[in-house]
Design a protein around this motif. Structure first.
Motif, PDB file in Angstrom:
ATOM      1  N   SER A  30       0.839  -1.185   0.000  1.00 31.04           N
ATOM      2  CA  SER A  30       0.000   0.000   0.000  1.00 31.04           C
ATOM      3  C   SER A  30       0.884   1.248   0.000  1.00 31.04           C
ATOM      4  CB  SER A  30      -0.885  -0.002   1.250  1.00 31.04           C
ATOM      5  OG  SER A  30      -1.357   1.278   1.537  1.00 31.04           O
ATOM      6  N   ARG A  31       0.617   2.145  -0.939  1.00 30.72           N
ATOM      7  CA  ARG A  31       1.388   3.394  -0.995  1.00 30.72           C
ATOM      8  C   ARG A  31       1.238   4.178   0.304  1.00 30.72           C
ATOM      9  NH1 ARG A  31      -0.574   4.905  -6.965  1.00 30.72           N
ATOM     10  NH2 ARG A  31       0.797   3.498  -8.064  1.00 30.72           N
ATOM     11  N   GLU A  32       0.023   4.191   0.826  1.00 28.82           N
ATOM     12  CA  GLU A  32      -0.235   4.935   2.055  1.00 28.82           C
ATOM     13  C   GLU A  32       0.570   4.364   3.213  1.00 28.82           C
ATOM     14  OE1 GLU A  32      -2.624   3.716   0.032  1.00 28.82           O
ATOM     15  OE2 GLU A  32      -3.449   5.583  -0.781  1.00 28.82           O
ATOM     16  N   ALA A  35       4.281   5.169   2.681  1.00 25.75           N
ATOM     17  CA  ALA A  35       4.520   6.594   2.936  1.00 25.75           C
ATOM     18  C   ALA A  35       4.521   6.892   4.429  1.00 25.75           C
ATOM     19  CB  ALA A  35       3.462   7.436   2.233  1.00 25.75           C
ATOM     20  N   ALA A  36       3.540   6.376   5.142  1.00 27.32           N
ATOM     21  CA  ALA A  36       3.446   6.645   6.584  1.00 27.32           C
ATOM     22  C   ALA A  36       4.624   6.039   7.339  1.00 27.32           C
ATOM     23  CB  ALA A  36       2.128   6.102   7.125  1.00 27.32           C
ATOM     24  N   GLU A  37       4.971   4.799   7.009  1.00 25.89           N
ATOM     25  CA  GLU A  37       6.077   4.143   7.692  1.00 25.89           C
ATOM     26  C   GLU A  37       7.403   4.845   7.404  1.00 25.89           C
ATOM     27  OE1 GLU A  37       8.247  -0.225   7.898  1.00 25.89           O
ATOM     28  OE2 GLU A  37       6.137  -0.136   7.296  1.00 25.89           O
ATOM     29  N   PHE A 111      11.311  12.034   9.353  1.00 23.30           N
ATOM     30  CA  PHE A 111      11.561  12.934   8.227  1.00 23.30           C
ATOM     31  C   PHE A 111      10.853  14.279   8.370  1.00 23.30           C
ATOM     32  CE2 PHE A 111      13.226   9.142   6.283  1.00 23.30           C
ATOM     33  CZ  PHE A 111      14.213   9.620   5.452  1.00 23.30           C
ATOM     34  N   PHE A 112       9.891  14.394   9.266  1.00 21.63           N
ATOM     35  CA  PHE A 112       9.164  15.635   9.502  1.00 21.63           C
ATOM     36  C   PHE A 112       8.536  16.180   8.221  1.00 21.63           C
ATOM     37  CE2 PHE A 112      12.343  15.530  12.934  1.00 21.63           C
ATOM     38  CZ  PHE A 112      11.493  15.573  14.031  1.00 21.63           C
ATOM     39  N   ILE A 113       7.845  15.314   7.493  1.00 20.02           N
ATOM     40  CA  ILE A 113       7.122  15.753   6.298  1.00 20.02           C
ATOM     41  C   ILE A 113       5.652  15.419   6.459  1.00 20.02           C
ATOM     42  CG2 ILE A 113       9.080  15.644   4.725  1.00 20.02           C
ATOM     43  CD1 ILE A 113       8.149  12.934   3.786  1.00 20.02           C
ATOM     44  N   SER A 114       4.816  16.154   5.771  1.00 14.53           N
ATOM     45  CA  SER A 114       3.374  15.961   5.877  1.00 14.53           C
ATOM     46  C   SER A 114       2.966  14.644   5.224  1.00 14.53           C
ATOM     47  CB  SER A 114       2.636  17.113   5.190  1.00 14.53           C
ATOM     48  OG  SER A 114       2.770  17.000   3.782  1.00 14.53           O
ATOM     49  N   LEU A 119       3.101  10.792   0.762  1.00 19.56           N
ATOM     50  CA  LEU A 119       2.388   9.968  -0.214  1.00 19.56           C
ATOM     51  C   LEU A 119       2.842  10.292  -1.637  1.00 19.56           C
ATOM     52  CD1 LEU A 119       0.304   7.811  -0.780  1.00 19.56           C
ATOM     53  CD2 LEU A 119      -1.457   9.585  -0.734  1.00 19.56           C
ATOM     54  N   THR A 120       3.006  11.555  -1.947  1.00 17.72           N
ATOM     55  CA  THR A 120       3.471  11.960  -3.280  1.00 17.72           C
ATOM     56  C   THR A 120       4.845  11.363  -3.568  1.00 17.72           C
ATOM     57  OG1 THR A 120       2.213  14.015  -3.197  1.00 17.72           O
ATOM     58  CG2 THR A 120       4.060  13.930  -4.736  1.00 17.72           C
TER      59      THR A 120
END
Length: 127
Positions: A30-32, A35-37, A111-114, A119-120
């Motif tokens: 899953s991309r989500e 990305a979250a991990e 990483f302190f990113i949104s 996800l992008t």
């Protein structure tokens, strides 16, 4: 010349690829989830210049400007905590000197990113 955002993105994508490659065969990726991990994984650096970090710590410590309670604030608070620990262990260490040690050591907790940015970027890794 590569800038700090490019470096952060490169490190983030490398982490995404590690997560994807560590996923057992046959299990959907899953991309989500990737990305979250990856976003919450430790990062090699804070991806900010010394001058900007010094200015932001002075703002944070003075309380003159209210900072939004978001990932960027969390990053500045983490850096500030590390700087404060250095100053407590080594009395007389100036803010600029302690900050230089923290930034040189690297090792951000994440990483302190949104989530949207994560996800992008993760979509690039999966492609």
């Amino acid at each position: 010349m590569m800038n700090l955002v490019d470096t952060r993105n490169r490190h983030f994508l490398a982490r995404c690829r590690e997560i994807i490659l560590s996923t057992p065969l046959g299990e959907p990726v899953s991309r989500e989830k990737v990305a979250a991990e990856a976003a919450m994984s430790p990062a090699p650096a804070y991806y900010c210049t010394y001058e900007y970090a010094l200015r932001m710590l002075r703002v944070l410590r003075s309380g003159r400007i209210a900072m939004r309670n978001d990932r960027r604030r969390a990053m500045w608070e983490e850096i500030n905590a590390k700087v404060s620990r250095i100053q407590a262990v080594t009395p007389g260490t100036s803010l600029p000197t302690a900050l230089a040690h923290v930034l040189a050591a690297g090792g951000a907790s994440q990483f302190f990113i949104s989530p949207a940015t994560a996800l992008t970027l993760a979509q690039r890794a999966k492609n």
